[in-house]
Design an enzyme around this catalytic site. Structure first.
Site, PDB file in Angstrom:
ATOM      1  N   ARG A 157       0.727  -1.191   0.241  1.00  0.00           N
ATOM      2  CA  ARG A 157      -0.068   0.029   0.027  1.00  0.00           C
ATOM      3  C   ARG A 157       0.788   1.313   0.088  1.00  0.00           C
ATOM      4  NH1 ARG A 157      -5.566  -0.852   1.784  1.00  0.00           N
ATOM      5  NH2 ARG A 157      -6.170  -2.882   0.921  1.00  0.00           N
ATOM      6  N   ARG A 217      -3.496   6.607   1.196  1.00  0.00           N
ATOM      7  CA  ARG A 217      -4.035   7.676   1.756  1.00  0.00           C
ATOM      8  C   ARG A 217      -3.104   8.426   2.510  1.00  0.00           C
ATOM      9  NH1 ARG A 217      -9.551   4.627   3.097  1.00  0.00           N
ATOM     10  NH2 ARG A 217      -7.907   2.951   3.227  1.00  0.00           N
ATOM     11  N   ARG A 264      -6.864  11.407  -6.030  1.00  0.00           N
ATOM     12  CA  ARG A 264      -8.027  10.538  -6.124  1.00  0.00           C
ATOM     13  C   ARG A 264      -9.238  11.623  -6.060  1.00  0.00           C
ATOM     14  NH1 ARG A 264      -9.825   7.822  -0.559  1.00  0.00           N
ATOM     15  NH2 ARG A 264     -10.114   9.753  -0.266  1.00  0.00           N
ATOM     16  N   ASP A 291      -6.519  -2.845  -7.481  1.00  0.00           N
ATOM     17  CA  ASP A 291      -6.921  -3.390  -6.301  1.00  0.00           C
ATOM     18  C   ASP A 291      -7.132  -4.815  -6.733  1.00  0.00           C
ATOM     19  OD1 ASP A 291      -8.105  -2.607  -3.699  1.00  0.00           O
ATOM     20  OD2 ASP A 291      -9.647  -4.138  -4.143  1.00  0.00           O
ATOM     21  N   TYR A 305     -15.055 -12.232  -0.474  1.00  0.00           N
ATOM     22  CA  TYR A 305     -15.536 -10.737  -0.635  1.00  0.00           C
ATOM     23  C   TYR A 305     -16.703 -11.336  -1.536  1.00  0.00           C
ATOM     24  CZ  TYR A 305     -11.804  -8.089   1.442  1.00  0.00           C
ATOM     25  OH  TYR A 305     -11.103  -7.703   2.307  1.00  0.00           O
TER      26      TYR A 305
HETATM   27  O1  CP3 Z   1       0.216  -1.781  -2.469  1.00  0.00           O
HETATM   28  C1  CP3 Z   1      -0.041  -1.023  -3.093  1.00  0.00           C
HETATM   29  O2  CP3 Z   1       0.224   0.224  -2.967  1.00  0.00           O
HETATM   30  C2  CP3 Z   1      -0.847  -1.270  -4.348  1.00  0.00           C
HETATM   31  C3  CP3 Z   1      -2.250  -0.968  -4.557  1.00  0.00           C
HETATM   32  C4  CP3 Z   1      -3.270  -2.042  -3.616  1.00  0.00           C
HETATM   33  C5  CP3 Z   1      -4.495  -1.326  -3.126  1.00  0.00           C
HETATM   34  N1  CP3 Z   1      -5.036  -2.640  -2.574  1.00  0.00           N
HETATM   35  C6  CP3 Z   1      -4.723  -0.106  -3.103  1.00  0.00           C
HETATM   36  C7  CP3 Z   1      -5.970   0.278  -2.598  1.00  0.00           C
HETATM   37  C8  CP3 Z   1      -3.151  -3.371  -3.385  1.00  0.00           C
HETATM   38  C9  CP3 Z   1      -2.028  -4.299  -3.644  1.00  0.00           C
HETATM   39  C10 CP3 Z   1      -4.369  -3.696  -2.741  1.00  0.00           C
HETATM   40  C11 CP3 Z   1      -4.974  -4.970  -2.185  1.00  0.00           C
HETATM   41  C12 CP3 Z   1      -6.014  -5.331  -1.470  1.00  0.00           C
HETATM   42  N2  CP3 Z   1      -7.394  -4.591  -1.723  1.00  0.00           N
HETATM   43  C13 CP3 Z   1      -6.113  -6.422  -0.460  1.00  0.00           C
HETATM   44  C14 CP3 Z   1      -5.085  -7.320  -0.233  1.00  0.00           C
HETATM   45  C15 CP3 Z   1      -4.007  -6.690   0.670  1.00  0.00           C
HETATM   46  C16 CP3 Z   1      -4.352  -6.279   2.005  1.00  0.00           C
HETATM   47  O3  CP3 Z   1      -4.261  -5.131   2.432  1.00  0.00           O
HETATM   48  O4  CP3 Z   1      -4.891  -7.176   2.802  1.00  0.00           O
HETATM   49  C17 CP3 Z   1      -7.578  -6.144  -0.165  1.00  0.00           C
HETATM   50  C18 CP3 Z   1      -8.188  -7.190   0.970  1.00  0.00           C
HETATM   51  C19 CP3 Z   1      -8.118  -5.493  -0.854  1.00  0.00           C
HETATM   52  C20 CP3 Z   1      -9.511  -4.625  -0.735  1.00  0.00           C
HETATM   53  C21 CP3 Z   1      -9.670  -3.459  -0.516  1.00  0.00           C
HETATM   54  N3  CP3 Z   1      -9.553  -2.287  -1.121  1.00  0.00           N
HETATM   55  C22 CP3 Z   1      -9.828  -2.801   1.002  1.00  0.00           C
HETATM   56  C23 CP3 Z   1     -10.179  -3.556   2.194  1.00  0.00           C
HETATM   57  C24 CP3 Z   1      -9.840  -1.644   0.768  1.00  0.00           C
HETATM   58  C25 CP3 Z   1     -10.035  -0.475   1.939  1.00  0.00           C
HETATM   59  C26 CP3 Z   1     -11.176   0.143   2.031  1.00  0.00           C
HETATM   60  C27 CP3 Z   1     -11.206   1.306   2.939  1.00  0.00           C
HETATM   61  O5  CP3 Z   1     -11.735   2.160   2.985  1.00  0.00           O
HETATM   62  O6  CP3 Z   1     -10.217   1.066   4.193  1.00  0.00           O
HETATM   63  C28 CP3 Z   1      -9.347  -1.222  -0.563  1.00  0.00           C
HETATM   64  C29 CP3 Z   1      -9.199   0.197  -1.330  1.00  0.00           C
HETATM   65  C30 CP3 Z   1      -7.801   0.498  -1.430  1.00  0.00           C
HETATM   66  N4  CP3 Z   1      -7.243  -0.258  -2.258  1.00  0.00           N
HETATM   67  C31 CP3 Z   1      -7.574   1.769  -1.219  1.00  0.00           C
HETATM   68  C32 CP3 Z   1      -5.939   1.506  -1.956  1.00  0.00           C
HETATM   69  C33 CP3 Z   1      -5.076   2.687  -1.828  1.00  0.00           C
HETATM   70  C34 CP3 Z   1      -7.956   2.852  -0.382  1.00  0.00           C
HETATM   71  C35 CP3 Z   1      -9.140   3.660  -1.029  1.00  0.00           C
HETATM   72  C36 CP3 Z   1      -8.953   4.894  -0.893  1.00  0.00           C
HETATM   73  O7  CP3 Z   1      -8.375   5.562  -1.639  1.00  0.00           O
HETATM   74  O8  CP3 Z   1      -9.810   5.339  -0.292  1.00  0.00           O
END
Ligand code: CP3
Length: 355
Positions: A27, A31, A40, A77, A154
């Site tokens: 990540r 954010r 974003r 994602d 999911y």
């Molecule tokens: O690592 C990186 O920088 C690459 C981008 C990446 C994102 N998600 C960006 C993201 C990667 C590799 C993921 C993987 C991901 N997504 C996983 C597996 C890894 C982990 O963290 O366990 C999972 C379970 C997801 C599903 C998902 N997407 C979740 C649970 C969330 C968070 C929701 C929240 O509001 O907290 C996301 C959204 C997401 N994916 C964000 C980012 C930067 C945040 C979105 C935003 O900008 O609000």
């Protein structure tokens, strides 16, 4: 293709000599960075950001401009796959990901279309190509996917979950339908990751975020077996170089030997296991990635440095370690603490790579 200027990350994954331990963060584009939040906003929402080639490329580059990261990771994602299979992904503010459709019956599984990466996920492969161009050989680019089990949780729950009661009940009550679903997802993941590799990804990581909620027996049967199948189906080489596969099961510390035997090149570790122990158990077979508790980034620079020092000391001499957090960085970390983290890894690790 341009030769890589910094290939520490790929060298460490191959167990080859490095001058210092490479580092990146799960990540890393996210954010906690004000410039990410601004981009974003321009995109409108998270999925529109993922679908916009230029802006997805921009946010991938943002952490690399601030910090000396040794790898970039595609901005996207894991839930793009179920979305492309027609499940209707959306993000509601503060509630995490949600799906308009859920999978609950064998019929639901049968009706799910096979993933068509070329048709429905062209925005991801376009982002990969654009990022490779923009990186211009500075550091390698990591592609990624969720594991079939994690994606299935999911798709069945329709959102994140505390206890995974629907996904687990589905697994216990309808194991054959579950296998059908996981198999369909594994085929999709192979196609998706191979498309990312063809577009320029130089390593891939499989995120098995929820494999660790399973019993040992169920983990082997419903999560690891499908990741093993994926590893076997992936393109082995690109640009004349091996494309390493990193397998990350959060809470997978109990099963390191099984994970290492999957055919992967590296095992991602969360922070619950001591990396020295992990090395003694599987370090002769695979490289290790991890494993600092991400919440340490809320503490002071001196305690971040001390924790980096401890992990490096626990791992010990030589290559085969990619430094990372044990899970993704959290939204409200101070970006200045990330600089301390990255600089500490590079500075303090050099003594372990001499001679
Ligand atoms: O690592 C990186 O920088 C690459 C981008 C990446 C994102 N998600 C960006 C993201 C990667 C590799 C993921 C993987 C991901 N997504 C996983 C597996 C890894 C982990 O963290 O366990 C999972 C379970 C997801 C599903 C998902 N997407 C979740 C649970 C969330 C968070 C929701 C929240 O509001 O907290 C996301 C959204 C997401 N994916 C964000 C980012 C930067 C945040 C979105 C935003 O900008 O609000």
């Amino acid at each position: 293709m341009t030769a890589l200027k910094n290939d520490r990350f790929l060298r460490a994954l191959a167990g080859e000599k490095v001058d210092m331990t490479p580092v990146w963060m799960m990540r890393q584009a996210g954010r906690y960075l004000p410039e990410y939040r601004a981009t974003r906003k321009v995109a409108g929402d998270f999925m529109s950001l993922c679908r916009n080639t230029e802006l997805a490329c921009e946010v991938t580059m943002q952490p690399l401009r601030r910090y000396a990261m040794d790898a970039a990771i595609l901005f996207s994602d894991i839930l793009t796959i179920p979305d492309a299979m027609g499940q209707g992904l959306y993000f509601s503010e503060g509630e995490g990901p949600r799906f308009r459709k859920v999978v609950r019956t064998e019929k639901d599984v049968e009706q799910l279309p096979e993933l068509n990466t070329a048709k429905d996920l062209g925005y991801v492969t376009d982002a990969v190509s654009a990022i490779r161009r923009e990186l211009n050989g500075s550091v390698p680019l990591i592609g990624f996917s969720g594991s079939p089990w994690t994606l299935a949780t999911y798709m069945i729950e329709g959102s994140g979950s505390k206890d995974f009661r629907n996904a687990k009940a589905f697994m216990f009550n309808q194991p054959e339908a579950m296998h059908l679903l996981l198999d369909k997802l594994a085929r999709g993941v192979i196609d998706y990751l191979n498309a990312q590799i063809a577009a320029g990804a130089q390593a891939v990581q499989i995120f098995d975020t929820w494999g660790g909620v399973l019993s040992t027996h169920a983990y082997r049967e419903f999560s690891l077996a499908y990741m093993q199948k994926i590893v076997a189906g992936l393109t082995k080489e690109a640009d004349g170089r091996k494309v390493p596969v990193i397998l990350f099961t959060k809470n997978g510390g109990l099963w390191l030997e099984d994970i290492a035997a999957s055919g992967c090149d590296a095992v991602g570790l969360d922070w619950t296991i001591d990396i020295g122990t992990a090395r003694a158990r599987i370090g002769n077979k695979v490289a290790l990635q991890g494993n600092m508790d991400p919440t340490i980034l809320y503490s002071s620079p001196s305690s971040i440095r001390a924790e980096v020092d401890r992990i490096l000391r626990d791992y010990g001499q030589g290559s085969g370690h990619v430094f990372n957090l044990g899970h993704g960085i959290t939204p409200d970390v101070d970006p200045a603490n990330v600089a301390v983290f990255v600089e500490s890894v590079h500075e303090l690790s050099q003594q372990y790579h001499q001679g």
